[in-house]
Motif scaffolding. Structure first.
Motif, PDB file in Angstrom:
ATOM      1  N   ALA A  20       0.849  -1.189   0.000  1.00  0.00           N
ATOM      2  CA  ALA A  20       0.000   0.000   0.000  1.00  0.00           C
ATOM      3  C   ALA A  20       0.887   1.242   0.000  1.00  0.00           C
ATOM      4  O   ALA A  20       1.992   1.236   0.551  1.00  0.00           O
ATOM      5  N   ALA A  21       0.413   2.280  -0.631  1.00  0.00           N
ATOM      6  CA  ALA A  21       1.179   3.522  -0.677  1.00  0.00           C
ATOM      7  C   ALA A  21       1.384   4.056   0.739  1.00  0.00           C
ATOM      8  O   ALA A  21       0.461   4.031   1.557  1.00  0.00           O
ATOM      9  N   PRO A  22       2.581   4.528   1.029  1.00  0.00           N
ATOM     10  CA  PRO A  22       2.835   5.044   2.374  1.00  0.00           C
ATOM     11  C   PRO A  22       2.036   6.328   2.627  1.00  0.00           C
ATOM     12  O   PRO A  22       1.683   7.048   1.695  1.00  0.00           O
ATOM     13  N   VAL A  23       1.771   6.570   3.882  1.00  0.00           N
ATOM     14  CA  VAL A  23       1.041   7.768   4.299  1.00  0.00           C
ATOM     15  C   VAL A  23       1.932   8.522   5.271  1.00  0.00           C
ATOM     16  O   VAL A  23       2.539   7.921   6.166  1.00  0.00           O
ATOM     17  N   ALA A  24       2.000   9.818   5.100  1.00  0.00           N
ATOM     18  CA  ALA A  24       2.821  10.635   5.992  1.00  0.00           C
ATOM     19  C   ALA A  24       2.295  10.522   7.420  1.00  0.00           C
ATOM     20  O   ALA A  24       1.097  10.642   7.662  1.00  0.00           O
ATOM     21  N   ASP A  25       3.203  10.272   8.345  1.00  0.00           N
ATOM     22  CA  ASP A  25       2.836  10.140   9.746  1.00  0.00           C
ATOM     23  C   ASP A  25       3.218  11.422  10.491  1.00  0.00           C
ATOM     24  O   ASP A  25       3.840  11.379  11.542  1.00  0.00           O
ATOM     25  N   CYS A  26       2.897  12.550   9.896  1.00  0.00           N
ATOM     26  CA  CYS A  26       3.215  13.844  10.467  1.00  0.00           C
ATOM     27  C   CYS A  26       1.933  14.471  11.009  1.00  0.00           C
ATOM     28  O   CYS A  26       0.886  14.382  10.378  1.00  0.00           O
ATOM     29  N   GLN A  27       2.040  15.093  12.162  1.00  0.00           N
ATOM     30  CA  GLN A  27       0.868  15.692  12.795  1.00  0.00           C
ATOM     31  C   GLN A  27       0.851  17.196  12.551  1.00  0.00           C
ATOM     32  O   GLN A  27       1.756  17.913  12.987  1.00  0.00           O
ATOM     33  N   ALA A  47       5.763  24.441  16.123  1.00  0.00           N
ATOM     34  CA  ALA A  47       5.135  23.187  15.691  1.00  0.00           C
ATOM     35  C   ALA A  47       4.993  23.150  14.167  1.00  0.00           C
ATOM     36  O   ALA A  47       5.098  22.077  13.555  1.00  0.00           O
ATOM     37  N   VAL A  48       4.762  24.296  13.541  1.00  0.00           N
ATOM     38  CA  VAL A  48       4.698  24.362  12.076  1.00  0.00           C
ATOM     39  C   VAL A  48       6.043  23.970  11.485  1.00  0.00           C
ATOM     40  O   VAL A  48       6.115  23.219  10.504  1.00  0.00           O
ATOM     41  N   ASP A  49       7.125  24.445  12.086  1.00  0.00           N
ATOM     42  CA  ASP A  49       8.465  24.089  11.603  1.00  0.00           C
ATOM     43  C   ASP A  49       8.712  22.579  11.714  1.00  0.00           C
ATOM     44  O   ASP A  49       9.276  21.964  10.809  1.00  0.00           O
ATOM     45  N   VAL A  50       8.277  21.973  12.801  1.00  0.00           N
ATOM     46  CA  VAL A  50       8.430  20.521  12.987  1.00  0.00           C
ATOM     47  C   VAL A  50       7.596  19.781  11.944  1.00  0.00           C
ATOM     48  O   VAL A  50       8.061  18.803  11.333  1.00  0.00           O
ATOM     49  N   TYR A  51       6.373  20.250  11.724  1.00  0.00           N
ATOM     50  CA  TYR A  51       5.484  19.627  10.731  1.00  0.00           C
ATOM     51  C   TYR A  51       6.088  19.733   9.329  1.00  0.00           C
ATOM     52  O   TYR A  51       6.105  18.763   8.577  1.00  0.00           O
ATOM     53  N   ARG A  52       6.596  20.920   8.976  1.00  0.00           N
ATOM     54  CA  ARG A  52       7.213  21.111   7.660  1.00  0.00           C
ATOM     55  C   ARG A  52       8.412  20.181   7.486  1.00  0.00           C
ATOM     56  O   ARG A  52       8.571  19.543   6.436  1.00  0.00           O
ATOM     57  N   ALA A  53       9.249  20.057   8.504  1.00  0.00           N
ATOM     58  CA  ALA A  53      10.424  19.181   8.415  1.00  0.00           C
ATOM     59  C   ALA A  53      10.001  17.724   8.244  1.00  0.00           C
ATOM     60  O   ALA A  53      10.592  16.992   7.434  1.00  0.00           O
ATOM     61  N   CYS A  54       8.983  17.306   8.975  1.00  0.00           N
ATOM     62  CA  CYS A  54       8.483  15.929   8.860  1.00  0.00           C
ATOM     63  C   CYS A  54       7.940  15.675   7.454  1.00  0.00           C
ATOM     64  O   CYS A  54       8.261  14.658   6.829  1.00  0.00           O
ATOM     65  N   MET A  55       7.129  16.595   6.957  1.00  0.00           N
ATOM     66  CA  MET A  55       6.547  16.430   5.615  1.00  0.00           C
ATOM     67  C   MET A  55       7.638  16.454   4.543  1.00  0.00           C
ATOM     68  O   MET A  55       7.606  15.655   3.609  1.00  0.00           O
ATOM     69  N   ASN A  56       8.604  17.356   4.662  1.00  0.00           N
ATOM     70  CA  ASN A  56       9.694  17.418   3.678  1.00  0.00           C
ATOM     71  C   ASN A  56      10.494  16.120   3.657  1.00  0.00           C
ATOM     72  O   ASN A  56      10.875  15.637   2.583  1.00  0.00           O
ATOM     73  N   ALA A  57      10.749  15.542   4.842  1.00  0.00           N
ATOM     74  CA  ALA A  57      11.480  14.270   4.894  1.00  0.00           C
ATOM     75  C   ALA A  57      10.670  13.158   4.227  1.00  0.00           C
ATOM     76  O   ALA A  57      11.214  12.352   3.462  1.00  0.00           O
ATOM     77  N   PHE A  58       9.372  13.116   4.502  1.00  0.00           N
ATOM     78  CA  PHE A  58       8.502  12.104   3.891  1.00  0.00           C
ATOM     79  C   PHE A  58       8.471  12.271   2.367  1.00  0.00           C
ATOM     80  O   PHE A  58       8.603  11.304   1.624  1.00  0.00           O
ATOM     81  N   ILE A  59       8.302  13.496   1.921  1.00  0.00           N
ATOM     82  CA  ILE A  59       8.233  13.784   0.483  1.00  0.00           C
ATOM     83  C   ILE A  59       9.539  13.389  -0.201  1.00  0.00           C
ATOM     84  O   ILE A  59       9.535  12.720  -1.242  1.00  0.00           O
ATOM     85  N   GLU A  60      10.663  13.778   0.373  1.00  0.00           N
ATOM     86  CA  GLU A  60      11.966  13.456  -0.223  1.00  0.00           C
ATOM     87  C   GLU A  60      12.191  11.947  -0.298  1.00  0.00           C
ATOM     88  O   GLU A  60      12.653  11.423  -1.306  1.00  0.00           O
ATOM     89  N   ALA A  61      11.846  11.243   0.775  1.00  0.00           N
ATOM     90  CA  ALA A  61      12.026   9.787   0.787  1.00  0.00           C
ATOM     91  C   ALA A  61      11.185   9.129  -0.297  1.00  0.00           C
ATOM     92  O   ALA A  61      11.643   8.201  -0.982  1.00  0.00           O
ATOM     93  N   ASN A  62       9.967   9.600  -0.481  1.00  0.00           N
ATOM     94  CA  ASN A  62       9.094   8.991  -1.483  1.00  0.00           C
ATOM     95  C   ASN A  62       9.483   9.380  -2.899  1.00  0.00           C
ATOM     96  O   ASN A  62       9.363   8.567  -3.815  1.00  0.00           O
TER      97      ASN A  62
END
Length: 103
Positions: A20-27, A47-62
């Protein structure tokens, strides 16, 4: 014996099944109701900075994974094309679409 062959073929195809396609586990943070409470607002901005970093890491990995899959598919396509050009006399040896026989 024939059943074992069918089972073996089915098991080999199961290795090609996609996960299954991965889903970002960022809050995503919840925006505070107003900007007048500086402490709450600054916590939200952090918290926005933490969320952006989490999403950027997920996006880059995918994107990296997709690039690897695309490269593997392109290499397989090239291998097939090289095989066809070097080993088959198309369409005489390998007509397409296949000729239906009356058996």
């Amino acid at each position: 014996m024939r059943r074992l062959g069918v089972i073996a073929v089915l098991l080999s195809f199961s290795s090609w099944a996609h996960e299954a396609a991965p889903v970002a586990d960022c809050q995503a943070p919840v925006r505070p109701p107003d900007q007048e409470d500086t402490v709450r607002w600054n916590a939200f901005v952090d918290a926005v900075d933490v969320y952006r970093a989490c999403m950027n890491a997920f996006i880059e990995a995918n994107h990296s994974a997709a690039s690897g899959h695309r490269d593997a598919a392109n290499e397989a396509t090239q291998a097939w094309n090289d095989f066809v050009r070097s080993s088959l006399n198309v369409p005489r040896d390998y007509p397409w679409p296949p000729v239906q026989s009356d058996r």
